[in-house]
Design a protein around this motif. Structure first.
Motif, PDB file in Angstrom:
ATOM      1  N   UNK A 145       1.131  -1.740   0.434  1.00 17.55           N
ATOM      2  CA  UNK A 145       0.307   0.100   0.276  1.00 17.55           C
ATOM      3  C   UNK A 145       0.667   1.114   0.056  1.00 17.55           C
ATOM      4  N   UNK A 146      -0.010   2.125  -0.648  1.00 18.68           N
ATOM      5  CA  UNK A 146       1.135   4.212  -0.910  1.00 18.68           C
ATOM      6  C   UNK A 146       0.312   4.160  -0.206  1.00 18.68           C
ATOM      7  N   UNK A 147       1.129   5.643   1.213  1.00 15.49           N
ATOM      8  CA  UNK A 147       0.209   6.806   1.202  1.00 15.49           C
ATOM      9  C   UNK A 147       0.510   7.445   1.817  1.00 15.49           C
ATOM     10  N   UNK A 148      -0.426   8.799   1.080  1.00 24.19           N
ATOM     11  CA  UNK A 148      -0.263   9.520   0.313  1.00 24.19           C
ATOM     12  C   UNK A 148      -0.646  10.727   1.350  1.00 24.19           C
ATOM     13  N   UNK A 149       0.104  12.047   1.904  1.00 26.78           N
ATOM     14  CA  UNK A 149      -0.596  13.166   2.238  1.00 26.78           C
ATOM     15  C   UNK A 149      -0.949  14.160   1.134  1.00 26.78           C
ATOM     16  N   UNK A 150      -1.923  14.143   1.666  1.00 29.01           N
ATOM     17  CA  UNK A 150      -3.374  14.856   0.639  1.00 29.01           C
ATOM     18  C   UNK A 150      -2.650  16.367   0.723  1.00 29.01           C
ATOM     19  N   UNK A 151      -2.592  16.569   2.359  1.00 32.19           N
ATOM     20  CA  UNK A 151      -2.169  17.971   2.254  1.00 32.19           C
ATOM     21  C   UNK A 151      -1.175  18.118   3.658  1.00 32.19           C
ATOM     22  N   UNK A 152       0.492  19.099   3.286  1.00 29.23           N
ATOM     23  CA  UNK A 152       1.416  18.136   4.195  1.00 29.23           C
ATOM     24  C   UNK A 152       0.958  18.866   6.102  1.00 29.23           C
ATOM     25  N   UNK A 153       1.626  17.846   7.088  1.00 31.37           N
ATOM     26  CA  UNK A 153       1.284  17.884   8.357  1.00 31.37           C
ATOM     27  C   UNK A 153       1.102  20.110   9.055  1.00 31.37           C
ATOM     28  N   UNK A 154      -0.216  20.078   9.040  1.00 31.31           N
ATOM     29  CA  UNK A 154       0.109  21.744   9.542  1.00 31.31           C
ATOM     30  C   UNK A 154       0.597  21.493  11.213  1.00 31.31           C
ATOM     31  N   UNK A 155       1.200  22.589  11.729  1.00 29.44           N
ATOM     32  CA  UNK A 155       1.657  22.091  13.209  1.00 29.44           C
ATOM     33  C   UNK A 155       0.824  23.053  14.681  1.00 29.44           C
ATOM     34  N   UNK A 156       0.112  22.365  15.290  1.00 25.54           N
ATOM     35  CA  UNK A 156      -1.053  22.415  15.912  1.00 25.54           C
ATOM     36  C   UNK A 156      -0.191  23.304  17.349  1.00 25.54           C
ATOM     37  N   UNK A 157      -0.972  23.691  17.887  1.00 25.91           N
ATOM     38  CA  UNK A 157      -0.824  24.888  18.940  1.00 25.91           C
ATOM     39  C   UNK A 157      -1.163  23.407  20.023  1.00 25.91           C
TER      40      UNK A 157
ATOM     41  N   UNK B  16       5.891  21.638  25.754  1.00 24.41           N
ATOM     42  CA  UNK B  16       6.846  21.739  27.241  1.00 24.41           C
ATOM     43  C   UNK B  16       7.027  20.497  27.297  1.00 24.41           C
ATOM     44  N   UNK B  17       6.269  19.208  26.832  1.00 27.31           N
ATOM     45  CA  UNK B  17       6.561  17.949  27.105  1.00 27.31           C
ATOM     46  C   UNK B  17       7.350  17.333  25.950  1.00 27.31           C
ATOM     47  N   UNK B  18       6.523  18.095  25.329  1.00 23.92           N
ATOM     48  CA  UNK B  18       6.830  17.204  23.727  1.00 23.92           C
ATOM     49  C   UNK B  18       6.715  18.259  22.195  1.00 23.92           C
ATOM     50  N   UNK B  19       7.329  18.815  22.128  1.00 31.23           N
ATOM     51  CA  UNK B  19       7.364  20.184  20.927  1.00 31.23           C
ATOM     52  C   UNK B  19       7.105  19.329  19.550  1.00 31.23           C
ATOM     53  N   UNK B  20       7.490  18.218  19.482  1.00 34.42           N
ATOM     54  CA  UNK B  20       6.931  17.224  17.679  1.00 34.42           C
ATOM     55  C   UNK B  20       7.226  16.188  18.488  1.00 34.42           C
TER      56      UNK B  20
ATOM     57  N   UNK C 245       4.355  19.378  14.332  1.00 32.86           N
ATOM     58  CA  UNK C 245       4.916  20.102  15.503  1.00 32.86           C
ATOM     59  C   UNK C 245       4.300  20.420  16.170  1.00 32.86           C
ATOM     60  N   UNK C 246       4.684  21.071  17.200  1.00 32.55           N
ATOM     61  CA  UNK C 246       3.334  21.621  18.463  1.00 32.55           C
ATOM     62  C   UNK C 246       3.938  23.521  18.396  1.00 32.55           C
ATOM     63  N   UNK C 247       2.550  23.811  18.180  1.00 29.07           N
ATOM     64  CA  UNK C 247       3.109  25.038  18.280  1.00 29.07           C
ATOM     65  C   UNK C 247       3.169  25.838  19.620  1.00 29.07           C
ATOM     66  N   UNK C 248       4.537  26.626  20.151  1.00 26.17           N
ATOM     67  CA  UNK C 248       4.815  27.461  22.052  1.00 26.17           C
ATOM     68  C   UNK C 248       2.620  28.361  21.926  1.00 26.17           C
ATOM     69  N   UNK C 249       2.370  27.684  23.142  1.00 26.01           N
ATOM     70  CA  UNK C 249       1.461  29.345  23.518  1.00 26.01           C
ATOM     71  C   UNK C 249       2.164  29.115  25.085  1.00 26.01           C
ATOM     72  N   UNK C 250       1.477  30.899  25.142  1.00 26.02           N
ATOM     73  CA  UNK C 250       2.381  31.690  26.983  1.00 26.02           C
ATOM     74  C   UNK C 250       1.798  30.760  27.384  1.00 26.02           C
ATOM     75  N   UNK C 251       2.310  29.688  28.241  1.00 23.12           N
ATOM     76  CA  UNK C 251       1.088  29.264  29.569  1.00 23.12           C
ATOM     77  C   UNK C 251       2.440  28.766  30.364  1.00 23.12           C
ATOM     78  N   UNK C 252       3.657  28.607  30.141  1.00 20.47           N
ATOM     79  CA  UNK C 252       5.137  29.070  31.495  1.00 20.47           C
ATOM     80  C   UNK C 252       5.112  30.537  32.091  1.00 20.47           C
TER      81      UNK C 252
END
Length: 874
Positions: A347-359, A415-419, A443-450
Motif C-alpha cells: 500500500x502507498x500512503x499519500x499526504x493530501x496536505x502537509x501536516x499543519x503545526x498544532x497549537x 513543553x513535554x513534547x515539542x513534536x 510540530x506543536x506550536x508554543x502557547x505562552x502558558x509558562x
C-alpha cells in the motif's frame, strides 16, 4: 586513453606556464630535441653549460630536475652537468597524434633559489607500421548486385605522425573489383571497393582480396588484411507463420528466461533462402523489447524484464520471420500476452496536505493532516486497512473512500513534547499481506502558558560605598520553558522607593540580558541596606512575568576623617587647660575624644603627639594627656600640644587638635575644702554604686520577665507557625515579623551597644546616649531615633552636653509620640535622677521589645568625671 594523456600534458604545460609567470627568479628557456626510443643513458645536452652554470657548484647548489609527470624521464649528472635519458621514451604514449611533442621540465637550483624552463622536443621515428584491427573480414554480396556498387572497408591505423603516418592503400589484382580511397575532412583515408564486373555464383562461389596499407616512412612499413567475398544466391519465397495471432498468459512474477509462447514459420526455398530467423516487428515499442525476447533461431518468446500488472496488464506486438536469402524475404504475425495480477505492491500512503503545526492549546479533534491510501493491486490485493501506532495523542478519522483525517485525541503540551513523529501503518488484504509505514512529523506550536522562572528567587549584592555610577553590579537570569517570542524575556526594575527615593534613581537594568548597573554613588553613612524587585516578563500574549528580590548591602569605606568631640569646635580651635606645677608623673591633664562616622576597622581611632615633648604623652587608644614626669621650675608655664588623631582605615584619615596647657603654681581652693569635696564625692560614689546595683537587679528581673513572656507567646503561636517571632501589638503596623539584632561595638574609645529591630528594609531607629568626658557635671544626653547615623547632628547634641549647654532627653516611639524633657543650665540633674532616667529608658526598651517595635539602641559610656576626679567605669 591517448586523448586523456594529451589533455593531461596540456594541463601540466599550462600549470608550468602559470608557475613560471609567478616565479620571481625564472631563467631563460632552453629547448633540446631528441628522437624517441633513444637508449637509456643517452646524453641530451650539457644543461649546466647551457645555463652558464659553474659545474663545481652543482652539488652545493643542488641542481635537480622537477617534472609534473608521474615518471622521471631525465636526470642530471651531478659531476658533468649533463642531462641524461633515464628510460624508454615513446612519443606515441606521451603525445599521441600531436605532431609537436614537447616534454616540459623545470630545473631547480637552490642557494640561492632559481628556476629554469627546459623543453625536450620528442621527434617521431617510423617505429609503427599501419595496422588493421581485423586481420580477416567477410563481405557478402548478392550475385544480383549492380555494377558500380561501393562497399566500404576497414581503415588502417598508424600511431606515427607526419611523413611516418599512413600514406595510401593497395588492392591485389582481380577481375571484379577495384580500389577507391576517400579522404575525409580530418585527413583520415577510408578505402572502399567498387564492383566493376558482374558476379556469377554458379561459376565462382567467392573471391579473396588482399588490402595493403603503407606509410611514408623510410624504410616504408605496411600492414595487410584479408577480404573474403561470398556471393549470395537470390531469394524468391517469403516465410509463412502457422497462426495469424498468438495468444498467451504470464504471471507478473514470472522469472527471467521463462517461456511465454513459441512462434513457428516455414519457407519453401532451399538452402539459406529457406533458413528462417525470428525477430520483433519493425515498429515494436521499446517497453515490449525490455520485457520480452524472441529467439531468432527457435522462435521462442521468453521473459527478459520485470512484468508489472500495474504498469501494463497486457502486451500486443508484431513478430516477423526472415529467411537468409538475398534479398531477405519476411513474413508477419502478432502476439498478445495477458499479465495475471499478483499481490506484489505494498500500500502507498499519500499526504493530501502537509501536516499543519498544532497549537498546544488546540481542542481535541483538531485536524492536523489529510491522508490518502492506495494500492495498485486489484481485488483483495488492493484493499487497505490504515491505523496509527500507539502512544500518540492523535487518531485517524475516516472521511470517504480511502481518505482519512489525522486529528488530535488528547490535550497537547509543547513543553513535554515539542513534536511528534507519528507512525502510520497501511496493510492490504492480499496473500501474503503487504504493509507500509510512513512517519509524519507534527510540530506543536508554543502557547505562552509558562511564566519566567528566575534561577535564584533572591540575590545578594554587595557594593562598596562611593562606587562609580554606571558600573555593572550583577546579572540576574530567568528561564522560560516556552519557545520563540514566548521565551524572549525583558527585565525591568519594579517601581518602588527606598528612603523616599525611587529605585530607578539608584539602579538601572539592561532589559535584554538582566545586567544591573548603579545609577548613583552610595554613602554607607546614609544608607546601609536597600532592597528592590526585578521583574522578568516574556513577550507572549498575554505576557507572563515573575519577580526576584535583590538585597543590596552597602560596604563601608574609609571616607570619613575622625571628628573631635572634645574639645569642641565651639570653644575655639585651641583648647585651654590648667594644671598645677606640683603635678607628678602620670597626672591626667586632659582627654581628647573623637569619633569616626565609618564603621569597623575604619572607625578605630588612635591618638599621638604630632610634635614630640618631654613633659607630656598621649595614650594611643584613650586620648588621655598625662605628664611623663614631674613638672620642674625650668618648664615653661605655657605649653602647646598638637595632637594628631588617625583612624585605622585604608587610606588613613586624620585630623588634629591643639591643646594649650597653662601650668600654675598652686590650687586656688584650700585643702580642707578639697577633703570636704573628696568626702562628698565618696558619699556620692557610694550612692551611685547603690543605685547602680538596684538598677542592674531591676533590669535583670525585667529581662527574665521579658524572656518568659516571649517564650509563652512563641509556645502559643507554634501551632500555626514553624518559627517563633516577635509580634507587634494591634497598632496598625504592616509587617508583624521583625529581626532583633544585638551588637556590642568597641570601635574607638567610645564603647556602645546596638540593639536593632526590624526587617531588612525598615528604617532602624536608634537611641544614642553620650557623657561628656571632661564635664564637671553629670550631663546625660539621649538622642532621638533616626534612620541613619548623622554625625553632624550627633556632634551638635554632644556640644549641648557641655557645661554651658542644656541637658535634653528626647525619645520617639513608632507611633510618632515625642517626649521632651529639658532642664536649663542652672538646674542640674542629680546622679539619682540620671540613673532613674537610665532605668526608665531601659524599661521603655524592654516594653518595646516585647511588643515588637523597631528599635536601634546605642549607648556610649566612656567615663563619668566629677570634681576633677575620674570614677572608673562599672
Amino acid at each position: 586513453m591517448r586523448h586523456k594523456r594529451i589533455r593531461g600534458w596540456t594541463r601540466a604545460v599550462f600549470r608550468l606556464f602559470v608557475f613560471n609567470l609567478l616565479w620571481n627568479t625564472v631563467g631563460a628557456q632552453i629547448r633540446y630535441s631528441i628522437a624517441e626510443e633513444v637508449k637509456e643513458g643517452s646524453i641530451v645536452g650539457n644543461i649546466a653549460k647551457d645555463l652558464d652554470f659553474d659545474i663545481s657548484d652543482i652539488s652545493y647548489r643542488k641542481l635537480r630536475i622537477a617534472s609534473e609527470s608521474s615518471r622521471q624521464y631525465f636526470s642530471v649528472d651531478s659531476v658533468k652537468g649533463e642531462l641524461i635519458v633515464n628510460g624508454r621514451i615513446d612519443r606515441e604514449t606521451l603525445c599521441g597524434e600531436i605532431v609537436n611533442c614537447l616534454l616540459p621540465l623545470e630545473v631547480v637550483i637552490e642557494n640561492p633559489l632559481q628556476l629554469h624552463r627546459v623543453e625536450i622536443e620528442i621527434k617521431d621515428i617510423n617505429d609503427n607500421a599501419p595496422n588493421f584491427q581485423t586481420k580477416e573480414s567477410i563481405l557478402k554480396i548478392a550475385e544480383s548486385a549492380t555494377l558500380g556498387a561501393r562497399f566500404p572497408l576497414e581503415s588502417a591505423k598508424d600511431p606515427d605522425v607526419g611523413t611516418n603516418s599512413l600514406k595510401s592503400y593497395f588492392l591485389n589484382k582481380n577481375d571484379h573489383f577495384r580500389l577507391n580511397v576517400k579522404s575525409l575532412e580530418n585527413g583520415r583515408k577510408v578505402p572502399e571497393i567498387i564492383l566493376d564486373k558482374p558476379m556469377d555464383r554458379e561459376k565462382q562461389l567467392g573471391h579473396t582480396l588482399t588490402l595493403t596499407a603503407v606509410d611514408g616512412g623510410d624504410p616504408v612499413r605496411s600492414g595487410t588484411t584479408l577480404l573474403k567475398i561470398i556471393v549470395e544466391d537470390s531469394n524468391d519465397n517469403e516465410p509463412q507463420f502457422e497462426l495469424p495471432t498468438y495468444k498467451a498468459t504470464a504471471q507478473e512474477s514470472a522469472a527471467l528466461g521463462s517461456n511465454v509462447v513459441t512462434i513457428k514459420a516455414t519457407d519453401p526455398d532451399e538452402g539459406i533462402n529457406g533458413e528462417i530467423q525470428y525477430y520483433f516487428g519493425t515498429h515494436t515499442p521499446d517497453h515490449v523489447r525490455k520485457v520480452f525476447n524472441v529467439n531468432p533461431d527457435t522462435g521462442e518468446i521468453t521473459v527478459t524484464g520485470k512484468l508489472d500488472y500495474e504498469v501494463a496488464n497486457s502486451y500486443t506486438f508484431d513478430v516477423c520471420a526472415k529467411d537468409k536469402g538475398y534479398p531477405k524475404l519476411e513474413g508477419h504475425s502478432s502476439v498478445q500476452v495477458l499479465i495475471i495480477d499478483e499481490n506484489d505492491n505494498a500500500p502507498e500512503i499519500v499526504l493530501t496536505s502537509l501536516p499543519n503545526p498544532v497549537p498546544e492549546n488546540a481542542s481535541v479533534g483538531t485536524v492536523v493532516a489529510l491522508i490518502n491510501v492506495m494500492d495498485l493491486d486489484s481485488g483483495d490485493n488492493g484493499k487497505v486497512d490504515l491505523k496509527i501506532s500507539r502512544g500518540f495523542p492523535f487518531k485517524l478519522k475516516p472521511s470517504f473512500d480511502n481518505h482519512y483525517s489525522l486529528v488530535t485525541d488528547s490535550v497537547l503540551d509543547r513543553e513535554l513534547n515539542s513534536e511528534y513523529n507519528i507512525e502510520i501503518i497501511a496493510t492490504d488484504s492480499g496473500f501474503p499481506s503487504l504493509r507500509t509505514t510512513k512517519t509524519i512529523n507534527v510540530k506543536v506550536l508554543d502557547v505562552n502558558d509558562n511564566a519566567p522562572v528566575f534561577i535564584h528567587p533572591s540575590y545578594n549584592l554587595y557594593i562598596e560605598e562611593n562606587n562609580v555610577a554606571g558600573v555593572s553590579l550583577l546579572s540576574v537570569a530567568a528561564g522560560d520553558t516556552d519557545a520563540d517570542k514566548n521565551a524572549i524575556l525583558t527585565y525591568s526594575v519594579m517601581d518602588s522607593s527606598a528612603n523616599h527615593v525611587p529605585t530607578s534613581s539608584y539602579f538601572y537594568i539592561n532589559s535584554e540580558n538582566g545586567t544591573i548597573y548603579s545609577m548613583s554613588s552610595f554613602d554607607y553613612e546614609k544608607v546601609k541596606i536597600l532592597q528592590f524587585i526585578v521583574q522578568a516578563k516574556d513577550h507572549g500574549s498575554p505576557s507572563l512575568s515573575s519577580n526576584a528580590t535583590v538585597h543590596v548591602f552597602i560596604l563601608d569605606q574609609n571616607d570619613n576623617a575622625p571628628v573631635v568631640i572634645y574639645p569642641s569646635a565651639v570653644m575655639g580651635s585651641v583648647s585651654h587647660q590648667r594644671m598645677t606645677r606640683s603635678a607628678k608623673a602620670g597626672h591626667l591633664v586632659t582627654k581628647v575624644t573623637a569619633v569616626d562616622a565609618d564603621s569597623g576597622h575604619n572607625a578605630y581611632i588612635s591618638y599621638r603627639l604630632a610634635e614630640a615633648t618631654s613633659l607630656f604623652s598621649v595614650n594611643l587608644h584613650t586620648g588621655e594627656v598625662r605628664t611623663k614626669r614631674s613638672v620642674s621650675e625650668q618648664d615653661d608655664s605655657s605649653q602647646r600640644l598638637l595632637i594628631e588623631i588617625k583612624d585605622n582605615g585604608e587610606p588613613v584619615q586624620s585630623t588634629t587638635v591643639t591643646v594649650d596647657i597653662l601650668i600654675e603654681d598652686g590650687f586656688h581652693e584650700p585643702v580642707p575644702d578639697y577633703r570636704k569635696k573628696t568626702t562628698e564625692l565618696n558619699q556620692k560614689s557610694g550612692k551611685i554604686t547603690l543605685y547602680l546595683i538596684i538598677s542592674l537587679a531591676s533590669v535583670s528581673l525585667l529581662c527574665l520577665l521579658t524572656f518568659f513572656i516571649l517564650l509563652v507567646k512563641c509556645a502559643r503561636s507554634s501551632n500555626g507557625s514553624s518559627s517563633c517571632c516577635i509580634r507587634r501589638s494591634d497598632s496598625g503596623y504592616k509587617n508583624p515579623n521583625r529581626n532583633l539584632q544585638i551588637q556590642l561595638n568597641t570601635d574607638g574609645p567610645i564603647k556602645y551597644v546596638e540593639v536593632r529591630g526590624g526587617d531588612m528594609m525598615s528604617q532602624s531607629q536608634s537611641f544614642g546616649s553620650y557623657l561628656s568626658p571632661m564635664s564637671e557635671f553629670s550631663d546625660f544626653t539621649l538622642v532621638k531615633p533616626s534612620s541613619t547615623t548623622d554625625f553632624t547632628n550627633t556632634l551638635n547634641v554632644l556640644d549641648a552636653s557641655l557645661p554651658d549647654s542644656t541637658w535634653t532627653f528626647e525619645s520617639q516611639q513608632v507611633s510618632e509620640h515625642h517626649l521632651f524633657l529639658e532642664h536649663q543650665k542652672k538646674v542640674r540633674p542629680s546622679n539619682s535622677i540620671m540613673l532613674f532616667y537610665v532605668l526608665l529608658y531601659l524599661l521603655t526598651v524592654n516594653v518595646e521589645l516585647i511588643y515588637g517595635s523597631t528599635l536601634h539602641l546605642t549607648v556610649n559610656v566612656e567615663e563619668i568625671r566629677m570634681d576633677r576626679k575620674t570614677i572608673p567605669r562599672t
